[in-house]
Write an enzyme that holds these catalytic residues in place. Sequence first.
Site: not given
Ligand code: NI
Length: 174
Positions: A46, A51, A92-93, A134-135, A138
């Site tokens: 995701g 991000q 998370c990236l 989660h996204e 963000h």
């Molecule tokens: Ni994330």
Amino acid sequence: MALLPILHYPDPRLYKTAAPVAQVDDRIRKLVRDMAETMYAAPGIGLAATQVDVHERVIVIDISEEGNDLLVLINPEIIESSDDRQVYEEGCLSVPDVYDEVERALTIRVRALDQQGEPFEFEADGLLAVCVQHEIDHLNGKVFVEYLSRLKQDRIRTRLRKLARQREREMQTV
Ligand code: NI
């Protein structure tokens, strides 16, 4: 297509609130393609526009094992959340190598626009529900580590700052 640089926690740009997409046009569709390519290359399941330092409400998700089931959410909203909760070990990236348990709604109902600007709705549970929540966090300027204890957050920040300094030094010596 292009790979986009991913911001790393605790970069202050990760705390910005993303604005709704006013018009789903070719610019947004290009952003979606670049975000998908960036997510698959990472690899991740995701990615939110926040991000990659684009502060508009766009998310890409693919939880399939083969990486061939891309879900694109533009201006996503959670319109129903179950009282039932689930605990999932998230990563998370933007927070490399950190995984920890977060509690979220088990089942959600989501409304969003697709890449043609058409509204659609779906219900999600399990991993997909985790991912969507989660996204969307963000897009609201929230990173999953903020659900963890103060102590853990301090440790993660210290570790990631050290990593960033290391990376800078490595780049200078190459
Ligand atoms: Ni994330």
